[in-house]
Enzyme design. Structure first.
Site, PDB file in Angstrom:
ATOM      1  N   ASP A  34      56.011  50.311  25.038  1.00 60.38           N
ATOM      2  CA  ASP A  34      55.302  51.187  25.974  1.00 60.38           C
ATOM      3  C   ASP A  34      55.554  52.650  25.630  1.00 60.38           C
ATOM      4  O   ASP A  34      54.663  53.497  25.751  1.00 60.38           O
ATOM      5  CB  ASP A  34      55.757  50.912  27.408  1.00 60.38           C
ATOM      6  CG  ASP A  34      55.265  49.567  27.917  1.00 60.38           C
ATOM      7  OD1 ASP A  34      55.741  49.131  28.980  1.00 60.38           O
ATOM      8  OD2 ASP A  34      54.403  48.958  27.246  1.00 60.38           O
ATOM      9  N   PHE A  37      53.418  53.662  22.685  1.00 63.89           N
ATOM     10  CA  PHE A  37      52.024  53.772  23.135  1.00 63.89           C
ATOM     11  C   PHE A  37      51.816  55.092  23.873  1.00 63.89           C
ATOM     12  O   PHE A  37      50.840  55.816  23.635  1.00 63.89           O
ATOM     13  CB  PHE A  37      51.670  52.593  24.048  1.00 63.89           C
ATOM     14  CG  PHE A  37      50.246  52.598  24.522  1.00 63.89           C
ATOM     15  CD1 PHE A  37      49.872  53.311  25.659  1.00 63.89           C
ATOM     16  CD2 PHE A  37      49.261  51.903  23.834  1.00 63.89           C
ATOM     17  CE1 PHE A  37      48.559  53.331  26.101  1.00 63.89           C
ATOM     18  CE2 PHE A  37      47.937  51.918  24.264  1.00 63.89           C
ATOM     19  CZ  PHE A  37      47.597  52.631  25.400  1.00 63.89           C
ATOM     20  N   GLU A 113      36.593  25.859  35.146  1.00 59.05           N
ATOM     21  CA  GLU A 113      37.378  27.088  35.048  1.00 59.05           C
ATOM     22  C   GLU A 113      38.128  27.318  36.350  1.00 59.05           C
ATOM     23  O   GLU A 113      37.703  26.869  37.415  1.00 59.05           O
ATOM     24  CB  GLU A 113      36.460  28.288  34.777  1.00 59.05           C
ATOM     25  CG  GLU A 113      35.620  28.155  33.522  1.00 59.05           C
ATOM     26  CD  GLU A 113      34.556  29.240  33.425  1.00 59.05           C
ATOM     27  OE1 GLU A 113      34.286  29.897  34.441  1.00 59.05           O
ATOM     28  OE2 GLU A 113      33.993  29.417  32.339  1.00 59.05           O
ATOM     29  N   LYS A 115      39.242  29.352  39.574  1.00 63.62           N
ATOM     30  CA  LYS A 115      38.562  30.316  40.443  1.00 63.62           C
ATOM     31  C   LYS A 115      39.600  31.321  40.940  1.00 63.62           C
ATOM     32  O   LYS A 115      40.480  30.990  41.725  1.00 63.62           O
ATOM     33  CB  LYS A 115      37.918  29.604  41.635  1.00 63.62           C
ATOM     34  CG  LYS A 115      37.355  30.557  42.694  1.00 63.62           C
ATOM     35  CD  LYS A 115      36.219  31.410  42.138  1.00 63.62           C
ATOM     36  CE  LYS A 115      35.547  32.204  43.245  1.00 63.62           C
ATOM     37  NZ  LYS A 115      36.409  33.307  43.754  1.00 63.62           N
ATOM     38  N   ARG A 136      29.460  43.002  44.206  1.00 64.33           N
ATOM     39  CA  ARG A 136      28.438  42.056  44.650  1.00 64.33           C
ATOM     40  C   ARG A 136      27.640  42.603  45.828  1.00 64.33           C
ATOM     41  O   ARG A 136      26.421  42.431  45.910  1.00 64.33           O
ATOM     42  CB  ARG A 136      29.089  40.726  45.043  1.00 64.33           C
ATOM     43  CG  ARG A 136      28.076  39.716  45.573  1.00 64.33           C
ATOM     44  CD  ARG A 136      28.724  38.396  45.952  1.00 64.33           C
ATOM     45  NE  ARG A 136      27.733  37.509  46.546  1.00 64.33           N
ATOM     46  CZ  ARG A 136      27.419  37.494  47.837  1.00 64.33           C
ATOM     47  NH1 ARG A 136      28.026  38.312  48.675  1.00 64.33           N
ATOM     48  NH2 ARG A 136      26.501  36.669  48.301  1.00 64.33           N
TER      49      ARG A 136
END
Length: 249
Positions: A34, A37, A113, A115, A136
């Site tokens: 880290d 980075f 898959e 959820k 949504r």
């Protein structure tokens, strides 16, 4: 440093940081610490400040925004974003299977898959770049939360590889991992604030915040599960998801 040297260095740092982002947040296989980075990010930010003519909204340095969003614009979905149905018994699942078999004239396979309980999101990519991210909402229209979604490191701002459609939609869930949720609640309690009730509510509230820098600090994650549009790689959902993985999702 000349302008040309600065430009080349900025491009190299952006490419390197995006590669490390991908390996850390998508593959979960970090190659540098880290600290290293952060040092590379600081170097990039310093160069971008010294040479503002090379500004790029898709730069890794722009994932943590500072502009406050006064309100979220309502955007109409290109395709209705309907809710998913549940089943609560084996018989309901059998009934669903029978309905599918009556509707389809050819053979098919199911893709199963997990959820995840998060916030449903629709993301439009054009020319390999994230153009728009919308919640949504009511299924017909939702809130444009692109600025906040850009801070989520598991969401590619630019796609990897090639072969993706000129314009397509990816849908999925924005979520808050349990370990991050627990850490946030510890900090909230220390600060005398009420802890969040659950990760789903915390993710939803975070995504609607007006300050993208706070959103970035919450470390939201994303899981994408559906691709729509013209010119997709395959008619197979599973094969499309494998391609999406190659592109950086």
């Amino acid at each position: 440093m000349t302008k040309n040297e600065a430009r080349q260095k900025i491009i190299a740092l952006r490419d390197e940081l995006e590669e490390h982002n991908y390996k850390y947040y998508v593959l979960s296989r970090p190659e540098i610490s880290d600290f290293d980075f952060d040092m590379k990010m600081k170097e990039l930010e310093k160069l971008e400040k010294e040479f503002p003519e090379f500004y790029d909204p898709d730069s890794p340095s722009q994932r943590v925004g500072s502009d406050l969003t006064k309100e979220f614009a309502q955007v109409k979905h290109e395709r209705p974003m309907l809710s998913l149905s549940n089943v609560y018994s084996e018989q309901e699942l059998v009934d669903f299977d029978q309905r599918v078999r009556k509707l389809l004239e050819t053979g098919f396979k199911y893709v199963c898959e997990l959820k995840f309980d998060g916030v449903s999101i629709s993301m439009i990519y054009e020319g390999g770049k994230l153009e728009r991210a919308v919640t949504r909402g009511d299924g017909e229209k939702g809130d444009n939360v692109t600025t906040n979604v850009r801070t989520i490191r598991a969401v590619p701002l630019k796609l990897r590889g090639s072969g993706f459609p000129a314009r397509f939609e990816v849908r999925g869930e924005i979520m808050l991992p349990f370990n991050v949720f627990n850490e946030i609640n510890k900090e909230r309690v220390k600060a005398g604030e009420m802890p969040f009730a659950n990760p789903r509510n915390a993710a939803s509230g975070t995504l609607k915040m007006q300050d993208p820098s706070i959103v970035a600090s919450r470390k939201l994650d994303a899981y994408l599960y559906y691709m729509l549009g013209e010119g997709l790689p395959s008619d197979s959902h599973y094969e499309n998801m494998q391609k999406a993985k190659e592109w950086g999702f």
